[in-house]
Design a protein around this motif. Structure first.
Motif, mmCIF file in Angstrom:
data_model
loop_
_atom_site.group_PDB
_atom_site.id
_atom_site.type_symbol
_atom_site.label_atom_id
_atom_site.label_comp_id
_atom_site.label_asym_id
_atom_site.label_seq_id
_atom_site.Cartn_x
_atom_site.Cartn_y
_atom_site.Cartn_z
ATOM 1 N N GLU A 117 -2.486 -6.984 -6.848
ATOM 2 C CA GLU A 117 -2.998 -7.040 -5.480
ATOM 3 C C GLU A 117 -2.197 -6.090 -4.611
ATOM 4 O OE1 GLU A 117 -3.819 -10.372 -1.935
ATOM 5 O OE2 GLU A 117 -2.844 -10.940 -3.804
ATOM 6 N N ILE A 118 -2.862 -5.440 -3.646
ATOM 7 C CA ILE A 118 -2.206 -4.525 -2.712
ATOM 8 C C ILE A 118 -2.241 -5.131 -1.318
ATOM 9 C CG2 ILE A 118 -2.175 -2.204 -1.743
ATOM 10 C CD1 ILE A 118 -3.638 -1.220 -4.187
ATOM 11 N N LEU A 119 -1.075 -5.171 -0.661
ATOM 12 C CA LEU A 119 -0.969 -5.709 0.694
ATOM 13 C C LEU A 119 -0.617 -4.595 1.677
ATOM 14 C CD1 LEU A 119 1.107 -8.961 0.028
ATOM 15 C CD2 LEU A 119 -1.385 -8.716 0.138
ATOM 16 N N PRO A 120 -0.977 -4.762 2.959
ATOM 17 C CA PRO A 120 -0.516 -3.805 3.972
ATOM 18 C C PRO A 120 1.001 -3.894 4.117
ATOM 19 C CG PRO A 120 -2.116 -5.370 4.892
ATOM 20 C CD PRO A 120 -1.798 -5.831 3.530
ATOM 21 N N ASN A 121 1.606 -2.817 4.598
ATOM 22 C CA ASN A 121 3.059 -2.800 4.790
ATOM 23 C C ASN A 121 3.461 -3.848 5.835
ATOM 24 O OD1 ASN A 121 5.758 -2.185 5.315
ATOM 25 N ND2 ASN A 121 5.440 -0.007 5.022
ATOM 26 N N PRO A 122 4.279 -4.853 5.461
ATOM 27 C CA PRO A 122 4.658 -5.892 6.421
ATOM 28 C C PRO A 122 5.600 -5.384 7.510
ATOM 29 C CG PRO A 122 5.873 -6.173 4.370
ATOM 30 C CD PRO A 122 4.868 -5.088 4.128
ATOM 31 N N ASP A 123 6.160 -4.184 7.330
ATOM 32 C CA ASP A 123 7.062 -3.613 8.335
ATOM 33 C C ASP A 123 6.313 -2.873 9.433
ATOM 34 O OD1 ASP A 123 9.336 -4.524 6.971
ATOM 35 O OD2 ASP A 123 9.327 -2.778 5.652
ATOM 36 N N TYR B 84 0.836 -1.198 0.000
ATOM 37 C CA TYR B 84 0.000 0.000 0.000
ATOM 38 C C TYR B 84 0.874 1.253 0.000
ATOM 39 C CZ TYR B 84 -3.442 3.497 1.312
ATOM 40 O OH TYR B 84 -4.246 4.608 1.324
ATOM 41 N N GLY B 85 0.552 2.174 -0.901
ATOM 42 C CA GLY B 85 1.302 3.424 -1.007
ATOM 43 C C GLY B 85 2.450 3.380 -1.991
ATOM 44 N N GLN B 86 2.769 2.191 -2.507
ATOM 45 C CA GLN B 86 3.892 2.055 -3.428
ATOM 46 C C GLN B 86 3.604 2.766 -4.751
ATOM 47 O OE1 GLN B 86 5.031 -2.043 -3.818
ATOM 48 N NE2 GLN B 86 6.865 -1.602 -5.011
ATOM 49 N N LYS B 87 4.645 3.360 -5.324
ATOM 50 C CA LYS B 87 4.527 4.004 -6.635
ATOM 51 C C LYS B 87 5.178 3.101 -7.673
ATOM 52 C CE LYS B 87 7.021 7.689 -7.486
ATOM 53 N NZ LYS B 87 7.459 9.100 -7.491
ATOM 54 N N GLY C 9 3.416 5.001 -17.709
ATOM 55 C CA GLY C 9 2.298 5.434 -16.881
ATOM 56 C C GLY C 9 2.631 5.221 -15.422
ATOM 57 N N GLU C 10 2.260 6.156 -14.576
ATOM 58 C CA GLU C 10 2.570 6.103 -13.146
ATOM 59 C C GLU C 10 1.304 5.872 -12.337
ATOM 60 O OE1 GLU C 10 3.463 9.470 -9.847
ATOM 61 O OE2 GLU C 10 4.884 9.432 -11.516
ATOM 62 N N LEU C 11 1.408 4.970 -11.347
ATOM 63 C CA LEU C 11 0.300 4.714 -10.424
ATOM 64 C C LEU C 11 0.812 4.758 -8.994
ATOM 65 C CD1 LEU C 11 -1.827 1.739 -11.851
ATOM 66 C CD2 LEU C 11 -2.530 4.127 -11.611
ATOM 67 N N ILE C 12 0.123 5.479 -8.124
ATOM 68 C CA ILE C 12 0.407 5.444 -6.688
ATOM 69 C C ILE C 12 -0.698 4.618 -6.045
ATOM 70 C CG2 ILE C 12 0.672 6.781 -4.578
ATOM 71 C CD1 ILE C 12 1.678 9.093 -6.284
ATOM 72 N N LEU C 13 -0.316 3.516 -5.434
ATOM 73 C CA LEU C 13 -1.291 2.530 -4.953
ATOM 74 C C LEU C 13 -1.787 2.900 -3.553
ATOM 75 C CD1 LEU C 13 0.523 -0.668 -6.235
ATOM 76 C CD2 LEU C 13 -1.052 0.843 -7.435
ATOM 77 N N ALA C 14 -2.526 4.002 -3.501
ATOM 78 C CA ALA C 14 -3.114 4.488 -2.255
ATOM 79 C C ALA C 14 -4.554 4.885 -2.553
ATOM 80 C CB ALA C 14 -2.304 5.658 -1.709
ATOM 81 N N GLN C 15 -5.158 5.660 -1.671
ATOM 82 C CA GLN C 15 -6.543 6.063 -1.891
ATOM 83 C C GLN C 15 -6.744 6.554 -3.327
ATOM 84 O OE1 GLN C 15 -7.975 9.043 0.907
ATOM 85 N NE2 GLN C 15 -8.681 7.461 2.262
ATOM 86 N N PRO C 16 -7.831 6.120 -3.964
ATOM 87 C CA PRO C 16 -8.997 5.379 -3.438
ATOM 88 C C PRO C 16 -8.838 3.864 -3.429
ATOM 89 C CG PRO C 16 -9.392 5.993 -5.698
ATOM 90 C CD PRO C 16 -8.055 6.568 -5.342
#
Length: 291
Positions: free
Chosen positions: A157-163, A62-65, A121-128
């Protein structure tokens, strides 16, 4: 003689039909799930990358660009060393809902120089978008001065940050992440720098108690380095301040700036939130390398 003429006609038809397909292409990468289809436009390769490395997977944090790179594209109509390309993108959930859409990611009103062969093409995997969900990203590239098209589709697929470790006890958050307010990016690799303004963000908080239209939350912040040295401890940063649900909807969290100094990595950062009107609480813990 009639059979001979018929044979020549069939052969000519087959050659013509094959020639018509020379400018069409279809491919699929099973590691990243990227599939492409070109009609008049082509690309030597379509692949994923971050700012620093190439990717060979379709599961992200989540949040990765991420970037979709269309390498060495060809087939555009060229006018005086310039071509005009359009790139639209659409992201849909696994239920078919369109969560993000843009008609054109390229600033090509003045045209693109013919030497610019690779588009991305750029995607930021955050909201929405949200973690724990699956999506499909579809790019459509077209020639604005011709009829060529190129389409790329990727399931991911988007996962929560494992850290980040989250312990929920009555309170829940839809997303928990570390946000760098200076660079406007989510930290997904546990790396930060001295002087960066950081937020330990809890988004979509649920489970709190509303009393007379207000919510009373407590929030503590504790920071220690790898040797147990206490860098920061704030017992309650909210100081019993009443807040509204509208304020909570904007996100709740703790802020932190690492001043230049000596510390041992990794640094342990803990933020705990609790409801003053119940026993509900939520704790997030992460490790950061401060450089």
């Amino acid at each position: 003689m009639k059979h001979y003429v018929l044979g020549i006609a069939i052969l000519a038809f087959l050659i013509f039909a094959t020639a018509c397909k020379f400018d069409k292409s279809v491919s699929k990468n099973f590691n990243t799930s990227i599939s492409t289809e070109g009609d008049g436009l082509s690309a030597d390769e379509v692949y994923l990358s971050t700012d620093s490395e190439r990717l060979d997977d379709n599961v992200f944090i989540y949040g990765q660009k991420i970037y979709t790179n269309f390498e060495n594209m060809d087939g555009f109509t060229v006018e005086n060393g310039t071509y005009y390309a359009k790139m639209g993108v659409e992201v849909t959930s696994d239920s078919g809902e369109v969560v993000m859409q843009s008609d054109n990611l390229l600033d090509s009103s003045k045209g693109l120089d013919v030497s610019l062969k690779t588009l991305y093409g750029e995607l930021i995997l955050a909201q929405p978008m949200h973690s724990g969900k699956k999506y499909t990203a579809s790019y459509n590239i077209s020639d604005e001065r011709g009829e060529g098209t190129f389409k790329s589709t990727m399931d991911f697929e988007i996962l929560p940050n494992p850290d980040i470790t989250v312990k929920e006890s009555g309170l829940k958050a839809q997303e928990v992440y570390i946000f760098n307010t200076d660079s406007k990016t989510v930290i997904t690799n546990s790396e930060t720098e001295f002087g960066d303004n950081l937020q330990f963000q809890f988004e979509g908080l649920q489970g709190y108690t509303v009393v007379n239209g207000f919510v009373a939350l407590g929030l503590s912040i504790k920071v220690e380095d790898a040797k147990g040295k206490q860098i920061l401890y704030n017992k309650n940063a909210f100081e019993n301040t009443l807040i509204t649900e509208a304020q909570i909807a904007q996100g709740v969290g703790g802020t932190l700036v690492f001043s230049k100094g000596k510390l041992s990595n990794p640094v342990i950062w803990e933020v705990e939130i609790w409801d003053m009107n119940s026993d509900a609480s939520l704790k997030g813990t992460t490790h950061l390398n401060v450089n």
